[in-house]
Design a protein around this motif. Structure first.
Motif, PDB file in Angstrom:
ATOM      1  N   LEU A 280      -8.109   2.653 -10.825  1.00 25.61           N
ATOM      2  CA  LEU A 280      -8.084   1.749  -9.835  1.00 25.61           C
ATOM      3  C   LEU A 280      -9.167   0.908  -9.514  1.00 25.61           C
ATOM      4  O   LEU A 280     -10.314   1.542  -9.406  1.00 25.61           O
ATOM      5  CB  LEU A 280      -7.661   2.716  -8.447  1.00 25.61           C
ATOM      6  CG  LEU A 280      -7.836   2.136  -7.003  1.00 25.61           C
ATOM      7  CD1 LEU A 280      -6.540   0.977  -6.976  1.00 25.61           C
ATOM      8  CD2 LEU A 280      -7.714   3.176  -5.952  1.00 25.61           C
ATOM      9  N   ILE A 281      -9.090  -0.090  -9.440  1.00 30.02           N
ATOM     10  CA  ILE A 281     -10.147  -1.016  -9.446  1.00 30.02           C
ATOM     11  C   ILE A 281     -10.290  -1.616  -7.972  1.00 30.02           C
ATOM     12  O   ILE A 281      -9.144  -2.382  -7.293  1.00 30.02           O
ATOM     13  CB  ILE A 281      -9.987  -2.473 -10.150  1.00 30.02           C
ATOM     14  CG1 ILE A 281      -9.823  -1.904 -11.758  1.00 30.02           C
ATOM     15  CG2 ILE A 281     -11.038  -3.557 -10.327  1.00 30.02           C
ATOM     16  CD1 ILE A 281      -9.415  -3.070 -13.016  1.00 30.02           C
TER      17      ILE A 281
ATOM     18  N   ALA B 132       2.018   8.898 -10.986  1.00 26.85           N
ATOM     19  CA  ALA B 132       1.465  10.318 -10.699  1.00 26.85           C
ATOM     20  C   ALA B 132       1.579  11.040 -12.070  1.00 26.85           C
ATOM     21  O   ALA B 132       2.568  10.961 -12.828  1.00 26.85           O
ATOM     22  CB  ALA B 132       2.293  11.233  -9.662  1.00 26.85           C
ATOM     23  N   GLY B 133       0.284  11.594 -12.401  1.00 24.68           N
ATOM     24  CA  GLY B 133       0.122  12.485 -13.749  1.00 24.68           C
ATOM     25  C   GLY B 133      -0.173  11.763 -14.930  1.00 24.68           C
ATOM     26  O   GLY B 133      -0.169  12.251 -15.914  1.00 24.68           O
TER      27      GLY B 133
ATOM     28  N   MET C 142       1.045   6.767  -2.747  1.00 24.83           N
ATOM     29  CA  MET C 142       1.010   5.623  -3.445  1.00 24.83           C
ATOM     30  C   MET C 142       1.416   5.867  -4.949  1.00 24.83           C
ATOM     31  O   MET C 142       2.229   5.079  -5.359  1.00 24.83           O
ATOM     32  CB  MET C 142       0.005   4.613  -3.150  1.00 24.83           C
ATOM     33  CG  MET C 142       0.062   3.249  -3.553  1.00 24.83           C
ATOM     34  SD  MET C 142      -1.582   2.283  -3.443  1.00 24.83           S
ATOM     35  CE  MET C 142      -2.417   3.079  -4.791  1.00 24.83           C
ATOM     36  N   LEU C 143       0.774   6.520  -5.497  1.00 25.69           N
ATOM     37  CA  LEU C 143       0.881   6.771  -6.966  1.00 25.69           C
ATOM     38  C   LEU C 143       2.152   7.312  -7.229  1.00 25.69           C
ATOM     39  O   LEU C 143       2.800   6.982  -8.270  1.00 25.69           O
ATOM     40  CB  LEU C 143      -0.528   7.572  -7.691  1.00 25.69           C
ATOM     41  CG  LEU C 143      -1.965   6.947  -7.360  1.00 25.69           C
ATOM     42  CD1 LEU C 143      -2.894   7.916  -7.814  1.00 25.69           C
ATOM     43  CD2 LEU C 143      -1.833   5.581  -8.466  1.00 25.69           C
ATOM     44  N   GLU C 144       2.551   8.090  -6.473  1.00 30.49           N
ATOM     45  CA  GLU C 144       3.908   8.947  -6.680  1.00 30.49           C
ATOM     46  C   GLU C 144       4.945   7.661  -6.399  1.00 30.49           C
ATOM     47  O   GLU C 144       5.863   7.836  -7.167  1.00 30.49           O
ATOM     48  CB  GLU C 144       4.092   9.757  -5.498  1.00 30.49           C
ATOM     49  CG  GLU C 144       5.235  10.840  -5.548  1.00 30.49           C
ATOM     50  CD  GLU C 144       5.003  11.614  -6.830  1.00 30.49           C
ATOM     51  OE1 GLU C 144       6.049  12.174  -7.385  1.00 30.49           O
ATOM     52  OE2 GLU C 144       4.078  12.199  -7.028  1.00 30.49           O
TER      53      GLU C 144
ATOM     54  N   GLN D 170       0.842  -1.278   0.002  1.00 32.40           N
ATOM     55  CA  GLN D 170      -0.052   0.030  -0.110  1.00 32.40           C
ATOM     56  C   GLN D 170       0.819   1.326  -0.091  1.00 32.40           C
ATOM     57  O   GLN D 170       0.403   2.384  -0.344  1.00 32.40           O
ATOM     58  CB  GLN D 170      -0.833   0.071   1.128  1.00 32.40           C
ATOM     59  CG  GLN D 170      -1.850   1.133   1.479  1.00 32.40           C
ATOM     60  CD  GLN D 170      -3.023   1.244   2.086  1.00 32.40           C
ATOM     61  OE1 GLN D 170      -3.684   0.183   2.238  1.00 32.40           O
ATOM     62  NE2 GLN D 170      -3.002   1.889   3.252  1.00 32.40           N
ATOM     63  N   ASN D 171       2.045   1.156   0.501  1.00 38.26           N
ATOM     64  CA  ASN D 171       3.093   2.439   0.552  1.00 38.26           C
ATOM     65  C   ASN D 171       3.492   2.666  -0.855  1.00 38.26           C
ATOM     66  O   ASN D 171       4.510   3.649  -0.777  1.00 38.26           O
ATOM     67  CB  ASN D 171       3.949   2.298   1.692  1.00 38.26           C
ATOM     68  CG  ASN D 171       4.851   1.007   1.449  1.00 38.26           C
ATOM     69  OD1 ASN D 171       4.848   0.409   0.561  1.00 38.26           O
ATOM     70  ND2 ASN D 171       5.625   0.880   2.526  1.00 38.26           N
ATOM     71  N   GLY D 172       3.315   1.795  -1.930  1.00 38.36           N
ATOM     72  CA  GLY D 172       4.043   2.132  -3.174  1.00 38.36           C
ATOM     73  C   GLY D 172       5.295   1.144  -3.616  1.00 38.36           C
ATOM     74  O   GLY D 172       5.634   1.380  -4.497  1.00 38.36           O
ATOM     75  N   THR D 173       5.870   0.404  -2.460  1.00 37.59           N
ATOM     76  CA  THR D 173       7.200  -0.365  -2.757  1.00 37.59           C
ATOM     77  C   THR D 173       6.636  -1.623  -3.198  1.00 37.59           C
ATOM     78  O   THR D 173       5.585  -2.102  -2.930  1.00 37.59           O
ATOM     79  CB  THR D 173       7.803  -0.599  -1.337  1.00 37.59           C
ATOM     80  OG1 THR D 173       7.071  -1.301  -0.421  1.00 37.59           O
ATOM     81  CG2 THR D 173       7.929   0.673  -0.632  1.00 37.59           C
TER      82      THR D 173
END
Length: 210
Positions: A154-155, A148-149, A141-143, A8-11
């Motif tokens: 998101l499903i 991002a951008g 998370m997207l960043e 969830q943190n993007g890692t």
């Protein structure tokens, strides 16, 4: 076929297997084009309207006599060739809705998902859960995922994820859809497809197999 699995943190957490029947099928472009056109047609309001010569004001009296004035013959100032006259063959309200057979919807969805998978644009988050809406968490998370951008989809699951929906709905270029509502147009309109849970892959597989 595999997709990157994120926390969830993007890692990055690892990889997840994608079923070939859904994400590795041959892309049927003519079918995909046909179904997407139908989806887009069904989004049209069909409320365009112009006034005909019978609906504009005026038009009762002949503007001038037929002969002897040196001007062109005219029978009504509501004629389409006059300024402020009626529109000839103008738009009228109509229903653009077309019925899309369920089988074609599923085949188009498989083609769309397979197309995105071939471009490595399918990503999976192991789970998404929030005690309260937190837009900042989704944005971070997207960043971290370098998304991002970009135009992302998101499903999410259909139950118990209200806070996830509220967290992502205000982010620019991010669409949030329940897994039971996604369609080929949603997939093709997005650069990246993010599944908000590993279990959603199986739900999509079951849905298209019915």
């Amino acid at each position: 076929m595999k997709a990157k699995l994120y926390q969830q943190n993007g890692t990055v957490k690892g990889d997840v297997n994608l079923p070939e029947s859904v994400f590795g099928a041959e892309v049927n472009e003519p079918l995909l084009h046909q179904v997407i056109k139908s989806y887009q047609a069904n989004l049209r309001q069909g409320t365009a309207k112009t006034k005909t010569r019978a609906e504009v004001s005026g038009g009762g009296k002949k503007p001038w006599r037929q002969k002897g004035t040196g001007r062109a013959r005219a029978g009504s100032n509501a004629s389409p060739i006059w300024a402020r006259g009626g529109k000839a063959f103008g738009a009228v309200p109509r229903d653009h809705y077309t019925v899309i057979p369920g089988k074609l919807k599923k085949l188009a969805l498989v083609s769309a998902l397979s197309s995105r998978a071939k471009d490595d644009c399918i990503l999976v988050v192991d789970s998404l859960s929030f005690d309260e809406p937190k837009t900042k968490v989704i944005a971070s998370m997207l960043e971290a995922m370098n998304l991002a951008g970009k135009k992302n989809l998101l499903i999410i699951d259909t139950d118990g994820v209200k806070n996830v929906y509220l967290s992502g709905r205000n982010i620019r270029d991010l669409d949030v859809r329940p897994v039971n509502e996604i369609n080929a147009l949603d997939i093709i309109s997005s650069e990246n497809i993010i599944f908000g849970g590993e279990g959603l892959i199986g739900k999509v597989e079951q849905a298209v197999a019915k």
